[in-house]
Design an enzyme around this catalytic site. Structure first.
Site, PDB file in Angstrom:
ATOM      1  N   HIS A  74       0.705  -1.210  -0.136  1.00  0.00           N
ATOM      2  CA  HIS A  74      -0.029   0.035  -0.133  1.00  0.00           C
ATOM      3  C   HIS A  74       0.641   1.257  -0.119  1.00  0.00           C
ATOM      4  O   HIS A  74       1.763   1.258   0.705  1.00  0.00           O
ATOM      5  CB  HIS A  74      -1.019  -0.205   1.208  1.00  0.00           C
ATOM      6  CG  HIS A  74      -2.063   0.881   1.191  1.00  0.00           C
ATOM      7  ND1 HIS A  74      -1.791   2.243   1.335  1.00  0.00           N
ATOM      8  CD2 HIS A  74      -3.276   0.763   0.651  1.00  0.00           C
ATOM      9  CE1 HIS A  74      -3.228   2.811   1.177  1.00  0.00           C
ATOM     10  NE2 HIS A  74      -3.713   1.833   0.851  1.00  0.00           N
ATOM     11  N   ASP A  96      -8.020  -5.138  -0.555  1.00  0.00           N
ATOM     12  CA  ASP A  96      -8.468  -6.109  -1.729  1.00  0.00           C
ATOM     13  C   ASP A  96      -7.986  -7.688  -1.513  1.00  0.00           C
ATOM     14  O   ASP A  96      -8.489  -8.337  -2.244  1.00  0.00           O
ATOM     15  CB  ASP A  96      -7.666  -5.555  -3.108  1.00  0.00           C
ATOM     16  CG  ASP A  96      -8.334  -4.251  -3.370  1.00  0.00           C
ATOM     17  OD1 ASP A  96      -9.411  -4.107  -3.316  1.00  0.00           O
ATOM     18  OD2 ASP A  96      -7.463  -3.214  -3.410  1.00  0.00           O
TER      19      ASP A  96
HETATM   20  N1  CMC Z   1       4.582  -7.423  -4.657  1.00  0.00           N
HETATM   21  C1  CMC Z   1       5.798  -7.256  -4.734  1.00  0.00           C
HETATM   22  N2  CMC Z   1       6.542  -6.373  -4.573  1.00  0.00           N
HETATM   23  C2  CMC Z   1       5.772  -5.120  -4.316  1.00  0.00           C
HETATM   24  C3  CMC Z   1       4.451  -5.182  -4.067  1.00  0.00           C
HETATM   25  C4  CMC Z   1       3.670  -6.345  -4.454  1.00  0.00           C
HETATM   26  N3  CMC Z   1       2.530  -6.375  -4.398  1.00  0.00           N
HETATM   27  N4  CMC Z   1       4.104  -3.851  -3.509  1.00  0.00           N
HETATM   28  C5  CMC Z   1       5.109  -3.063  -3.493  1.00  0.00           C
HETATM   29  N5  CMC Z   1       6.394  -4.085  -3.906  1.00  0.00           N
HETATM   30  C6  CMC Z   1       7.598  -3.440  -3.781  1.00  0.00           C
HETATM   31  C7  CMC Z   1       8.062  -2.822  -5.014  1.00  0.00           C
HETATM   32  O1  CMC Z   1       8.575  -3.509  -5.816  1.00  0.00           O
HETATM   33  C8  CMC Z   1       9.294  -2.051  -4.202  1.00  0.00           C
HETATM   34  O2  CMC Z   1      10.283  -2.393  -3.945  1.00  0.00           O
HETATM   35  P1  CMC Z   1      11.850  -1.795  -4.042  1.00  0.00           P
HETATM   36  O3  CMC Z   1      11.725  -1.106  -3.275  1.00  0.00           O
HETATM   37  O4  CMC Z   1      12.698  -3.070  -4.198  1.00  0.00           O
HETATM   38  O5  CMC Z   1      11.891  -0.999  -5.672  1.00  0.00           O
HETATM   39  C9  CMC Z   1       8.480  -1.503  -3.039  1.00  0.00           C
HETATM   40  O6  CMC Z   1       7.804  -2.813  -2.681  1.00  0.00           O
HETATM   41  C10 CMC Z   1       7.811  -0.459  -2.929  1.00  0.00           C
HETATM   42  O7  CMC Z   1       6.775  -0.646  -3.776  1.00  0.00           O
HETATM   43  P2  CMC Z   1       6.176   0.822  -4.577  1.00  0.00           P
HETATM   44  O8  CMC Z   1       5.894   0.122  -6.004  1.00  0.00           O
HETATM   45  O9  CMC Z   1       7.176   1.813  -4.608  1.00  0.00           O
HETATM   46  O10 CMC Z   1       5.094   1.192  -3.750  1.00  0.00           O
HETATM   47  P3  CMC Z   1       3.779   2.144  -4.055  1.00  0.00           P
HETATM   48  O11 CMC Z   1       3.425   3.012  -3.155  1.00  0.00           O
HETATM   49  O12 CMC Z   1       4.246   3.093  -5.331  1.00  0.00           O
HETATM   50  O13 CMC Z   1       2.719   1.387  -4.773  1.00  0.00           O
HETATM   51  C11 CMC Z   1       0.850  -0.410  -4.636  1.00  0.00           C
HETATM   52  C12 CMC Z   1       1.523   0.735  -3.935  1.00  0.00           C
HETATM   53  C13 CMC Z   1      -0.438  -0.522  -3.875  1.00  0.00           C
HETATM   54  C14 CMC Z   1       0.421   0.004  -6.094  1.00  0.00           C
HETATM   55  C15 CMC Z   1       1.450  -1.599  -4.776  1.00  0.00           C
HETATM   56  O14 CMC Z   1       1.908  -1.960  -3.401  1.00  0.00           O
HETATM   57  C16 CMC Z   1       1.043  -2.693  -5.437  1.00  0.00           C
HETATM   58  O15 CMC Z   1       1.324  -2.777  -6.705  1.00  0.00           O
HETATM   59  N6  CMC Z   1       0.412  -3.573  -5.088  1.00  0.00           N
HETATM   60  C17 CMC Z   1      -0.380  -4.763  -5.528  1.00  0.00           C
HETATM   61  C18 CMC Z   1      -1.761  -4.267  -6.197  1.00  0.00           C
HETATM   62  C19 CMC Z   1      -2.775  -3.935  -5.057  1.00  0.00           C
HETATM   63  O16 CMC Z   1      -2.883  -4.925  -4.319  1.00  0.00           O
HETATM   64  N7  CMC Z   1      -3.517  -2.745  -5.146  1.00  0.00           N
HETATM   65  C20 CMC Z   1      -4.277  -2.636  -4.136  1.00  0.00           C
HETATM   66  C21 CMC Z   1      -4.053  -1.404  -3.301  1.00  0.00           C
HETATM   67  S1  CMC Z   1      -4.998  -0.962  -1.704  1.00  0.00           S
HETATM   68  C22 CMC Z   1      -6.378  -0.592  -2.258  1.00  0.00           C
HETATM   69  C23 CMC Z   1      -6.686   0.318  -3.138  1.00  0.00           C
HETATM   70  O17 CMC Z   1      -6.077   1.378  -3.238  1.00  0.00           O
HETATM   71  O18 CMC Z   1      -7.731   0.186  -4.059  1.00  0.00           O
END
Ligand code: CMC
Length: 422
Positions: free
Chosen positions: A306, A363
């Site tokens: 998140h 989710d």
């Molecule tokens: N699986 C694997 N690695 C992950 C995941 C994941 N689900 N989420 C984050 N990471 C890693 C990411 O690769 C990064 O690693 P590094 O520091 O080595 O580069 C680190 O964790 C930080 O992630 P980020 O992408 O910079 O975080 P963000 O704030 O930009 O993204 C997110 C947040 C929710 C988009 C992401 O965690 C994600 O893609 N999750 C899966 C999709 C999901 O479940 N979405 C629902 C979100 S909650 C409800 C809503 O908003 O609707």
């Protein structure tokens, strides 16, 4: 605590005030930065940017706290109905019993949409994604109610707000009924707001419909848990579209499109699809954990991580209990639940997820509950939208009340310096 930050740039001392919220984030006020230094800030994805001042929702990602208008999500989920939380978010207070009755009656009176909207619905193929249809129908509502939706102050907008709260469940249920080949029905105004959502979705034309009380209770909680989440992607979209003085209904239609993406509300559908894929692939959970950790592989563990929570998402904790209640009444255990529980456990013990503070989000479990209620996977994000509608309305109204300027970021240009054709 300092009330300003000072730095030197090009031989000039620059002061930037520090702006303090009631609690939580403290911000550097950069509004004069470009005027005084010629500099702008660079923050893709707005990871470090406070886009507005808001009094609707408070979220502490480190502590795993979520509050609406000062009440904790646990308190609201345990003691309130969804209609009360809708009132709280939009009007700022929980309604008294008579206010609630009046609010519900107003919604019931407006629970009709123009029959011609069915023409728009009919033109979609049966295979169309319900979110695509819902966004179109919501935008289409503007054409049928052109006198509603423009900003006139919250009191004057009551009629528009009520119309949207009344029409949206009808349109949402129609997207479901179309995909199942069921006749399009209208509200049963003797039911509660949530009971009626269940009625409109599930009633079969040849049978009486008696809502399952456990499922209606669960749905009530699910909708509350999705009702608002401050400046997420879809709410920010609603605010930014509305900041151009676009009306409420088209701003909400834009929010629906933002919600649909699988990194946001579309994740609930993506979680179930991922779990099915894991099972089909021999239930090799470790293989998928490894894929999620592999930086060369675009696969991510859906329902994990998140932007703001660096701790358990408080909603996912509550959802896990609701999942147990709803799934507990089923004769057969959904094999997907077992895979989900094991996947969650393994990820929570894995150094990759621990060091990045990646926890299950809202989710991760919601889809399992919808599945147990016989809601098709493609409808999951529509269910999210039904819950999020009051949050979007509240955010849009607040943005206009605060007279926020049009949302228009700057950019750092990195293209060709200059080119000539001849
Ligand atoms: N699986 C694997 N690695 C992950 C995941 C994941 N689900 N989420 C984050 N990471 C890693 C990411 O690769 C990064 O690693 P590094 O520091 O080595 O580069 C680190 O964790 C930080 O992630 P980020 O992408 O910079 O975080 P963000 O704030 O930009 O993204 C997110 C947040 C929710 C988009 C992401 O965690 C994600 O893609 N999750 C899966 C999709 C999901 O479940 N979405 C629902 C979100 S909650 C409800 C809503 O908003 O609707």
């Amino acid at each position: 605590m300092q009330d300003k930050i000072q730095f030197e740039y090009n031989g000039k001392v620059v002061d930037l005030p520090i702006f303090k919220g009631v609690k939580g984030e403290q911000a550097i006020d950069i509004r004069q930065l470009r005027n005084t230094t010629g500099l702008v800030t660079y923050d893709p994805g707005y990871k470090n940017t406070g886009s507005c001042q808001s009094a609707i929702t408070y979220l502490d990602g480190e502590a795993g706290l979520l509050m609406h208008r000062g009440y904790s999500i646990e308190d609201l989920c345990e003691n309130c109905s969804f209609i009360e939380v809708i009132h709280l978010l939009i009007f700022g207070n929980l309604p008294t019993t008579s206010e609630k009755d009046e609010f519900l009656n107003e919604i019931r009176e407006k629970s009709l949409v123009d029959e011609d909207l069915k023409g728009i619905l009919k033109s979609f193929p049966k295979t169309a994604h319900p979110m695509c249809i819902l966004a179109s129908l919501t935008a289409g509502l503007v054409a049928f109610t052109p006198h509603l939706g423009s900003y006139t102050g919250i009191d004057q907008m009551r009629s528009s707000i009520i119309k949207l709260l009344a029409a949206f469940p009808i349109l949402a249920s129609w997207t479901h009924r179309k995909s199942r080949g069921l006749p399009l029905n209208y509200a049963n105004t003797s039911l509660s707001y949530v009971g009626n959502i269940a009625y409109m979705m599930f009633r079969q034309p040849h049978m009486e419909y008696y809502p399952n009380p456990i499922e209606v209770k669960a749905l009530n909680k699910l909708l509350i848990l999705h009702a608002d989440h401050e400046q997420n992607c879809s709410s920010s979209t609603v605010r930014i579209v509305g900041s151009s003085h676009a009306d409420l209904f088209p701003s909400i239609a834009a929010g629906l499109s933002a919600l649909w993406g699988k990194l946001h509300g579309g994740a609930n559908q993506a979680v179930i699809e991922m779990l099915i894929q894991i099972i089909k692939d021999g239930n090799n959970i470790q293989k998928f954990i490894d894929k999620a950790k592999d930086k060369k592989d675009p696969f991510r563990l859906m329902g994990f991580g998140h932007r703001v929570y660096r701790n358990f998402d408080p909603r996912s904790k509550l959802l896990k209990n609701i999942a147990k209640e709803v799934l507990g009444q089923k004769k057969n255990v959904d094999p997907i639940l077992e895979t989900a529980i094991e996947l969650e456990q393994r990820a929570l013990e894995d150094e990759y997820f621990i060091s990045r503070k990646l926890y299950p989000n809202v989710d991760f479990y919601s889809g399992l509950i919808y599945r147990a209620m016989d809601i098709p996977t493609k409808m999951f994000t529509v269910m999210f939208a039904l819950g999020r509608l009051p949050g979007w309305i509240a955010q849009w109204i607040e943005m206009r009340q605060n007279n926020e300027p049009i949302g228009r970021p700057r950019q750092i240009y990195v293209g060709h310096k200059s080119r000539r054709l001849k």
